[in-house]
Design a protein around this motif. Sequence first.
Motif, short mmCIF file in Angstrom:
data_model
loop_
_atom_site.label_atom_id
_atom_site.label_comp_id
_atom_site.label_asym_id
_atom_site.label_seq_id
_atom_site.Cartn_x
_atom_site.Cartn_y
_atom_site.Cartn_z
N LEU A 299 -5.92 -1.97 1.69
CA LEU A 299 -5.90 -0.71 0.95
C LEU A 299 -7.01 0.24 1.42
O LEU A 299 -6.79 1.45 1.51
CB LEU A 299 -6.02 -0.96 -0.56
N GLU B 100 -5.45 10.47 4.97
CA GLU B 100 -4.62 11.38 4.20
C GLU B 100 -3.97 10.71 2.99
O GLU B 100 -3.49 11.37 2.08
CB GLU B 100 -3.56 12.05 5.07
N SER B 101 -3.94 9.38 2.96
CA SER B 101 -3.38 8.68 1.81
C SER B 101 -4.39 7.68 1.25
O SER B 101 -4.05 6.57 0.88
CB SER B 101 -2.08 7.97 2.20
N ARG C 131 1.18 6.55 -6.91
CA ARG C 131 0.05 7.43 -7.24
C ARG C 131 0.44 8.90 -7.05
O ARG C 131 -0.04 9.76 -7.77
CB ARG C 131 -1.18 7.09 -6.39
N SER C 132 1.32 9.19 -6.09
CA SER C 132 1.76 10.57 -5.90
C SER C 132 2.53 11.08 -7.11
O SER C 132 2.63 12.29 -7.31
CB SER C 132 2.60 10.71 -4.62
N LEU D 293 -6.50 5.28 -0.74
CA LEU D 293 -6.15 4.56 -1.95
C LEU D 293 -7.39 3.94 -2.60
O LEU D 293 -7.71 2.77 -2.38
CB LEU D 293 -5.13 3.46 -1.62
N ALA E 33 0.83 -1.21 0.00
CA ALA E 33 0.00 0.00 0.00
C ALA E 33 0.87 1.26 0.00
O ALA E 33 0.54 2.24 -0.67
CB ALA E 33 -0.96 -0.01 1.20
N ARG E 34 1.97 1.23 0.73
CA ARG E 34 2.91 2.37 0.72
C ARG E 34 3.48 2.58 -0.67
O ARG E 34 3.63 3.71 -1.14
CB ARG E 34 4.03 2.15 1.73
N ASN F 284 0.80 4.14 -2.81
CA ASN F 284 0.65 5.56 -2.46
C ASN F 284 1.76 6.40 -3.10
O ASN F 284 1.50 7.46 -3.67
CB ASN F 284 0.66 5.72 -0.95
N LYS F 285 2.98 5.90 -3.06
CA LYS F 285 4.10 6.63 -3.67
C LYS F 285 3.93 6.70 -5.18
O LYS F 285 4.14 7.76 -5.79
CB LYS F 285 5.42 5.97 -3.29
N THR G 110 -6.15 2.17 4.79
CA THR G 110 -5.01 3.08 4.90
C THR G 110 -5.49 4.41 5.48
O THR G 110 -6.67 4.74 5.38
CB THR G 110 -4.33 3.32 3.54
N HIS H 111 -9.45 2.10 -5.20
CA HIS H 111 -9.02 1.02 -6.07
C HIS H 111 -10.21 0.13 -6.39
O HIS H 111 -11.30 0.30 -5.83
CB HIS H 111 -7.92 0.19 -5.39
#
Length: 142
Positions: free
Chosen positions: A52, A58-59, A29-30, A61, A22-23, A26-27, A55, A63
Amino acid sequence: MTQVDFHIVPVLQAADRYAYAARLVNKARSHKHRVLLAVDDEAMARSLSEVLWSTPVESFLAHSLLVGSDDDVQIGWHAEPGQHHDVLINLAAEIPEYFSRFERVFEVVSQDPAVLNATRSHYKFYQDRGYPLKRHDLRDRV
């Protein structure tokens, strides 16, 4: 040629491995990348989906499962990757046949013996075929 990154994490549990994935999502997608997470079956997809959805806000996800929609983040256990070709996060025991159509592939290596064995064979597969490989060993960052 597809860039392959191995992220070696100091966890045993599948949920912790999914949280690390998931991290990565997130990266990616950023940076506006589209992501496909490859898993073994629908049950694994649903477990990953729960992680997911849980999470932090603030992040968030958003999907979907790969069942005909065209979302930027999808989870699939199918023989075809849909419209994806950007980032593949492989959590499956096997390397998907379609991996080479992606710009980047991420393999998340946990300390679970079954995952270790599978990802070791993945590393050898990519290496034998000349794919550019990067290792990110996070075991010392506990």
